[in-house]
Motif scaffolding. Structure first.
Motif, PDB file in Angstrom:
ATOM      1  N   GLU A  56       0.830  -1.207   0.000  1.00 19.40           N
ATOM      2  CA  GLU A  56       0.000   0.000   0.000  1.00 19.40           C
ATOM      3  C   GLU A  56       0.863   1.255   0.000  1.00 19.40           C
ATOM      4  O   GLU A  56       0.592   2.217  -0.730  1.00 19.40           O
ATOM      5  CB  GLU A  56      -0.927  -0.004   1.213  1.00 19.40           C
ATOM      6  CG  GLU A  56      -1.885   1.180   1.250  1.00 19.40           C
ATOM      7  CD  GLU A  56      -2.828   1.133   2.438  1.00 19.40           C
ATOM      8  OE1 GLU A  56      -3.883   1.786   2.379  1.00 19.40           O
ATOM      9  OE2 GLU A  56      -2.504   0.435   3.430  1.00 19.40           O
ATOM     10  N   ALA A  57       1.921   1.255   0.816  1.00 21.26           N
ATOM     11  CA  ALA A  57       2.813   2.417   0.874  1.00 21.26           C
ATOM     12  C   ALA A  57       3.513   2.631  -0.462  1.00 21.26           C
ATOM     13  O   ALA A  57       3.657   3.771  -0.933  1.00 21.26           O
ATOM     14  CB  ALA A  57       3.837   2.232   1.991  1.00 21.26           C
ATOM     15  N   ALA A  58       3.954   1.535  -1.091  1.00 18.69           N
ATOM     16  CA  ALA A  58       4.631   1.645  -2.388  1.00 18.69           C
ATOM     17  C   ALA A  58       3.707   2.239  -3.438  1.00 18.69           C
ATOM     18  O   ALA A  58       4.125   3.090  -4.245  1.00 18.69           O
ATOM     19  CB  ALA A  58       5.125   0.273  -2.834  1.00 18.69           C
ATOM     20  N   VAL A  59       2.450   1.811  -3.441  1.00 20.40           N
ATOM     21  CA  VAL A  59       1.487   2.337  -4.409  1.00 20.40           C
ATOM     22  C   VAL A  59       1.221   3.826  -4.149  1.00 20.40           C
ATOM     23  O   VAL A  59       1.176   4.630  -5.086  1.00 20.40           O
ATOM     24  CB  VAL A  59       0.172   1.524  -4.360  1.00 20.40           C
ATOM     25  CG1 VAL A  59      -0.937   2.235  -5.143  1.00 20.40           C
ATOM     26  CG2 VAL A  59       0.406   0.125  -4.920  1.00 20.40           C
ATOM     27  N   LYS A  60       1.071   4.206  -2.901  1.00 21.80           N
ATOM     28  CA  LYS A  60       0.828   5.611  -2.577  1.00 21.80           C
ATOM     29  C   LYS A  60       1.981   6.491  -3.038  1.00 21.80           C
ATOM     30  O   LYS A  60       1.778   7.562  -3.615  1.00 21.80           O
ATOM     31  CB  LYS A  60       0.613   5.781  -1.070  1.00 21.80           C
ATOM     32  CG  LYS A  60      -0.751   5.308  -0.585  1.00 21.80           C
ATOM     33  CD  LYS A  60      -0.907   5.544   0.912  1.00 21.80           C
ATOM     34  CE  LYS A  60      -2.293   5.125   1.384  1.00 21.80           C
ATOM     35  NZ  LYS A  60      -2.460   5.314   2.846  1.00 21.80           N
TER      36      LYS A  60
END
Length: 324
Positions: free
Chosen positions: A291-295
């Motif tokens: 999720e952090a990578a996508v954000k």
């Protein structure tokens, strides 16, 4: 096959108007929007996203580059990345590099040539020299220069927790087993945290730590244990390596965990839930990392944010059958 001309004819507007609607251009009347939208639904028209991307300079597509799809952690991470990208109306292209830097370079060229929006990369090679500032790039665990944005678990604390877990279960002579990279990466901090905790506890320490620790594993591990028979706990840099070490120990008649405890690192779902593979391990928050990578990658794509971002997410020890 339905074309844009068919949609325009059905809606009673020009092809240019249909194009403006598809590319979300401002200024269209509500009546026109409704007519084009209805025509697209009636004809089941699917816009050419690639052509749209060439005009808008955004194809809403991200490449996920992994060393191998066979690794449980990488495949689980890919699953979550696709889920989070899909929720934001982005598509994911999964690229398997097979640890080959030339393949990685070709994938980067593909990104450039096809105007794909960005790359989330798990790589053991210096991909940074191919990903120019024009390509939004987020690395997982590894960084190649001080400007690389990356997402990682708290590797240092994971190493500390591994030592604490085995010491609490009775180990008094601990060993680290892992590979050394010529490129700076956050995973090397697993060893740092492990050693720091052992030093704090004033216990002896040993290690097998080089570029290919699995080479001649049986022989090297045997030699190490003959030289230091007191070794009773081994922390491995990954779950995959931990399983190989456990196999090598069993070949030598050493019982795990009765004689030597073993802790891995990754905590992929496959190893946590399979009763035959209940490895004691440091669990990375895979979904949160994805999720952090996508954000971060979408922020770079949509907001042109070129600032370095480094995120470290907390880990936890998962007791399995390889610790007492």
């Amino acid at each position: 096959m339905t074309t844009m001309k068919d949609v325009a004819r059905r809606a009673g507007v020009s092809v240019g108007t249909v194009s403006r609607y598809i590319n979300q251009a401002p200024g269209l009347k509500e009546k026109t929007i409704s007519a084009v939208k209805q025509a697209i639904a009636d004809l089941n028209y699917i816009p050419d996203e690639y052509a749209k991307g060439l005009k808008t300079n955004n194809t809403q597509t991200v490449v996920l580059l992994v060393p191998t799809v066979w690794h449980p952690f990488f495949s689980e991470f890919a699953y979550y990345v696709e889920q989070y990208l899909s929720a934001k109306n982005y598509k994911m292209i999964l690229c398997n590099s097979d640890h080959d830097p030339q393949k990685e370079q070709l994938y980067v060229q593909m990104v450039i040539q096809n105007k794909i929006d960005g790359i989330i990369g798990i790589t053991y090679n210096d991909l940074g020299k191919y990903t120019t500032g024009d390509i939004p790039f987020v690395s997982i665990d590894r960084y190649f220069d001080e400007d690389t944005s990356y997402i990682s678990s708290d590797n240092y604390d994971g190493g500390r927790q591994a030592a604490q877990a085995m010491i609490a279960k009775g180990s008094k002579y601990l060993m680290y087993f892992g590979d050394k990279s010529i490129f700076a990466n956050d995973t090397m901090r697993r060893r740092d945290g492990f050693r720091a905790e052992i030093t704090h506890q004033k216990l002896p320490y040993d290690e097998i730590y080089d570029e290919n620790p699995l080479l001649n594993l049986d022989e090297r591990l045997h030699q190490k244990l003959v030289a230091n028979p007191q070794i009773d706990g081994i922390f491995c840099v990954t779950d995959a390596m931990a399983r190989k070490v456990i196999t090598a120990l069993k070949k030598q008649g050493i019982e795990v965990p009765a004689q030597i405890q073993v802790v891995g690192y990754d905590g992929s779902k496959a190893y946590r839930e399979d009763p035959q593979a209940m490895l004691s391990t440091i669990v990375q928050p895979v979904a949160e990392m994805a999720e952090a990578a996508v954000k971060v990658i979408l922020d770079k794509i949509e907001n042109k944010n070129d600032k370095k971002i480094a995120i470290h997410l907390p880990v936890k020890f998962h007791p399995g059958t390889t610790t007492r």
